[in-house]
Design an enzyme around this catalytic site. Structure first.
Site, short mmCIF file in Angstrom:
data_model
loop_
_atom_site.label_atom_id
_atom_site.label_comp_id
_atom_site.label_asym_id
_atom_site.label_seq_id
_atom_site.Cartn_x
_atom_site.Cartn_y
_atom_site.Cartn_z
N LEU A 14 0.87 -1.19 -0.02
CA LEU A 14 0.01 -0.05 0.01
C LEU A 14 0.94 0.92 0.07
O LEU A 14 0.97 1.91 0.93
CB LEU A 14 -1.05 0.00 1.36
N HIS A 15 1.67 1.36 -1.23
CA HIS A 15 2.58 2.31 -1.24
C HIS A 15 2.25 3.16 -2.59
O HIS A 15 1.53 2.58 -3.59
CB HIS A 15 4.00 1.72 -1.40
N ALA A 16 2.67 4.41 -2.74
CA ALA A 16 2.76 5.17 -4.09
C ALA A 16 1.41 4.91 -4.66
O ALA A 16 0.27 5.51 -4.43
CB ALA A 16 3.77 4.90 -4.94
N PRO A 18 -0.84 2.38 -5.43
CA PRO A 18 -1.94 1.80 -4.72
C PRO A 18 -2.48 2.63 -3.59
O PRO A 18 -3.93 2.79 -3.62
CB PRO A 18 -1.41 0.59 -4.41
#
Length: 90
Positions: A14-16, A18
């Site tokens: 759950l980075h950038a 997403p």
């Protein structure tokens, strides 16, 4: 208070990208939703900055919670997003 536990399917966690897609979807809902990673305090799902502090990786489980009218529908919508690889084209 309804809740869902979801395994993160995005390869980057759950980075950038997403996180941006997820927080945007959460902010468009009428129901406030929190997201929590085990051992950490829950944060507002609509805040990309707070999402990034959770350091959620591929395969991690998170818990979504919502309260009020439309809570189940909101959780269904956000759960469906997290169960997709948001690093790929939608």
């Amino acid at each position: 208070m309804p809740e869902r536990t979801v395994k993160i399917a995005s390869t980057s966690g759950l980075h950038a990208r997403p996180a941006a897609i997820f927080s945007q979807a959460a902010s468009e809902l009428q129901t406030p939703v929190t997201i929590e990673k085990a051992g950490m305090a829950p944060v507002q799902a609509s805040s990309i900055l707070m999402l990034l502090t959770l350091n959620v990786d591929y395969g991690d489980e998170v818990t979504l919670r919502a309260e009020g009218e439309g809570a189940d529908d909101a959780l269904d919508t956000l759960t469906a997003l997290l169960e997709k690889n948001l690093d790929e084209n939608l």
